[in-house]
Write an enzyme that holds these catalytic residues in place. Structure first.
Site, short mmCIF file in Angstrom:
data_model
loop_
_atom_site.label_atom_id
_atom_site.label_comp_id
_atom_site.label_asym_id
_atom_site.label_seq_id
_atom_site.Cartn_x
_atom_site.Cartn_y
_atom_site.Cartn_z
N CYS A 96 0.86 -1.17 0.00
CA CYS A 96 0.00 0.00 0.00
C CYS A 96 0.90 1.22 0.00
CB CYS A 96 -0.99 -0.02 1.16
SG CYS A 96 -0.21 -0.03 2.78
N HIS A 139 35.61 -6.19 -0.65
CA HIS A 139 34.81 -5.18 0.05
C HIS A 139 35.58 -4.77 1.31
CE1 HIS A 139 31.52 -3.30 2.28
NE2 HIS A 139 30.80 -3.31 1.17
#
Length: 641
Positions: free
Chosen positions: A409, A564
């Site tokens: 929604c 990383h």
């Protein structure tokens, strides 16, 4: 029934989303603004036809696959119902309820008959083509029943509506309190629809009967607005002040992290009236605050009523609607005074309760619950942040085999799952979610924010393809064509060297679940003591992150390697890193890739532990051959075959 009402509440957002356009057109066309009747008529075209808009929107929202065939069924249901019912009783005007009922029937019939099969000679009318036929037949029967049954039902609704409308401060206060109290369940949309689009009547200059608080206000009803006015002080002043209180009470070391988030959602509330991101930030962490918030909303509604303030909105009670509808309002400036007092009260109450009760609002979580800072780092591993979030959200929800349906929604995902106990709230928050509500064993809601639609769409695409590994989000393949990649992916022990001096540790010991659980792929980690990262392979640089903290490489045998440096180092925005290569550059083992200010990174990031990930291994096996402290350039670190 609860699940069904939630689905209805979600579906109501489709037609309600048309209201901002209607309100803008209607207001700008009126004489006190631009004075262009053409614009007002365009806006009225939406307002006056909310019934069929609700029928189309609800049917579309209820359809399991959001197919346009369901929307057509909803429209047909509405046309059949409204045309047939007046032949029995011409005084019947079901208004928006006709649209809601038609949308529900159309959506449910679509889900039941969209794949029905008939013999060959009737095959043309099978599947989705049968849905409008069965819908028309069903609504004809319902119209016959409702022609006699609806008048007493409408009389009951009108009686209840008139009682609430005439209940004065108690009525508006109770509505404001229930409106916020039901928000966690999504059922506030249901009571809003009744109040906004059915309660009260007004006959305009053309003799048309207008129903509902919003419609009547926009059409000039001098009695409309009491059920809308009191929301402005809450959404424009109260909840932003609550954000200020949460920031003021956050831990000193966490203020920088939560400050940006709290400012963003506070400004969203002030400008647009969208408050769910704020409310869900403390709703479950501190329920006592939410109950106080609901009570204060009721009080604000009562104060606005007592001061004879009448204001309204087309979508929500933010600054945009406040300014837009200023000319229609009565005593609108008093709302600013009430809002200022409301802001002070919210700040004082939230600040005192958070401190006195040691409530775990954003920035005050215990260390083992402190997920917010790592969420951004976890979602920044790929070049497409939404795709990465989709991957992580699916994993946190228990994987594709646990997800039955994905819907959304305004600000939250609405999900049907096989087992809600498999949903990992901690992992959801690491991926950027702001809250989780487990409605029951098979239904959960995840608060995302106003970008929820994009996340839901990305999740649906990933679920349809089995949620492929996250390396696809990094898109190494965009830099290397299929013809350049050999079929066999392997790395022999002598072909891989230690990229930086330090201690090798298992990936499972990395304090980041995305890496530790192998979501990015298998590998190992290094606790670096050196300050320069070197290429561990012969190959090519195919991905350099804008913040320089991560580099993607590919070997000449097609193995993709992600280095990383540190955890959550994306927030350093490149500071402490000196890039020594370019995207697309060919490299050899030992070539310097990245120089790091270890002291700066250690002081400003959660950890300098550096994962080395192999992102595209499927059938190949990775063996880590060495552990402990190793010098840069050491061979026989790993083997992939």
């Amino acid at each position: 029934m609860f699940n069904f009402l939630q689905r209805i509440g979600k579906s109501l957002m489709f037609p309600i989303a048309t209201l901002p356009a209607a309100a803008l057109l209607l207001r700008f066309g009126q004489e006190d603004l631009l004075g262009i009747p053409f614009l007002s008529a365009a806006g009225a075209g939406i307002i006056d036809n909310l019934g069929i808009i609700f029928a189309i929107g609800i049917a579309f929202g209820l359809a399991h696959d959001s197919n346009g065939g369901a929307a057509l069924a909803g429209a047909i249901a509405y046309l059949v119902l409204t045309s047939a019912i007046v032949t029995i009783n011409e005084s019947i005007n079901m208004g928006v309820f006709a649209g809601i009922l038609s949308g529900i029937v159309g959506g449910l019939l679509y889900n039941k008959y969209y794949n029905v099969k008939f013999p060959t000679w009737l095959a043309f009318f099978g599947g989705r083509r049968f849905v409008p036929i069965v819908t028309a037949a069903t609504m004809t029967v319902l119209a016959g029943i409702l022609g006699y049954a609806w008048p007493p039902v409408q009389e009951g609704i009108d009686t209840a509506g008139n009682w609430i409308l005439n209940a004065g401060m108690f009525g508006v206060g109770a509505y404001g309190f229930l409106n916020r109290l039901l928000l966690p369940t999504g059922l506030h949309h249901v009571i809003n629809t009744v109040v906004w689009f059915d309660f009260g009547t007004f006959t305009d200059a053309n003799g048309d009967v207008i129903r509902g608080e919003i419609n009547r206000f926009l059409k000039g009803d001098p009695t409309a607005g009491p059920f809308l006015s009191g929301f402005f002080p809450i959404m424009m002043f109260g909840l932003p002040a609550a954000c200020l209180a949460m920031y003021a009470t956050a831990k000193k070391e966490r203020k920088a992290v939560v400050g940006g988030l709290l400012f963003s959602i506070a400004f969203t509330s002030f400008l647009t009236g969208i408050t769910e991101p704020i409310e869900f930030s403390f709703m479950f962490l501190s329920p006592v605050l939410y109950v106080v918030h609901a009570l204060l909303t009721g009080v604000a509604m009562m104060v606005a009523f007592a001061l004879d303030i009448r204001h309204g909105f087309g979508f929500s009670a933010g600054a945009i609607d406040y300014v837009l509808n200023f000319g229609l309002a009565e005593n609108p400036l008093m709302l600013l005074v009430v809002g200022a007092f409301t802001g002070v009260i919210y700040f004082a109450i939230f600040y005192l309760l958070i401190i006195k009760l040691d409530l775990k609002t954003p920035g005050r979580e215990d260390e083992d619950e402190d997920e917010e800072g790592m969420a951004a780092g976890s979602t920044a591993h790929g070049t497409d942040e939404t795709d990465v979030k989709a991957y992580q959200t699916i994993a946190a929800l228990g994987g594709t085999d646990n997800i039955v349906a994905v819907d959304y929604c305004t600000t939250r995902l609405r999900l049907t799952v096989k087992d809600a106990d498999r949903v990992n709230e901690k992992e959801l928050k690491r991926s950027g979610a702001r809250g989780l509500m487990k409605v029951n064993k098979t239904n959960v809601q995840v608060v995302i924010g106003t970008a929820v639609e994009f996340l839901a769409d990305a999740m649906k695409q990933r679920i349809a393809s089995g949620n492929p590994p996250l390396d696809q989000a990094i898109d190494f393949n965009a830099a290397t064509s299929a013809e350049e990649q050999p079929i066999a992916k392997e790395i022999l022990p002598e072909d891989f060297v230690m990229p930086i001096e330090g201690e090798i540790i298992p990936l499972s010991e990395v304090p980041d679940e995305v890496f530790a659980q192998g979501m990015m792929g298998p590998g190992f980690a290094v606790v670096p003591t050196g300050n320069t990262v070197h290429s561990p392979i012969d190959g090519k640089v195919v991905s350099i992150f804008p913040t320089k903290h991560a580099i993607g490489l590919i070997t000449d045998t097609g193995v993709e390697v992600l280095i990383h440096f540190g955890l959550d180092t994306v927030h350093l925005k490149g500071q402490g890193f000196d890039l020594l290569v370019e995207d697309g550059q060919l490299v050899q083992r030992g070539d310097a890739l990245l120089r790091v200010d270890i002291g700066y990174v250690r002081a400003n990031a959660p950890s300098i532990i550096t994962p080395i990930i192999f992102t595209n291994l499927t059938d190949q096996k990775l063996d880590v051959l060495k552990t402990g402290n190793q010098r840069q350039g050491t061979t026989s670190i790993i083997k992939i075959q």
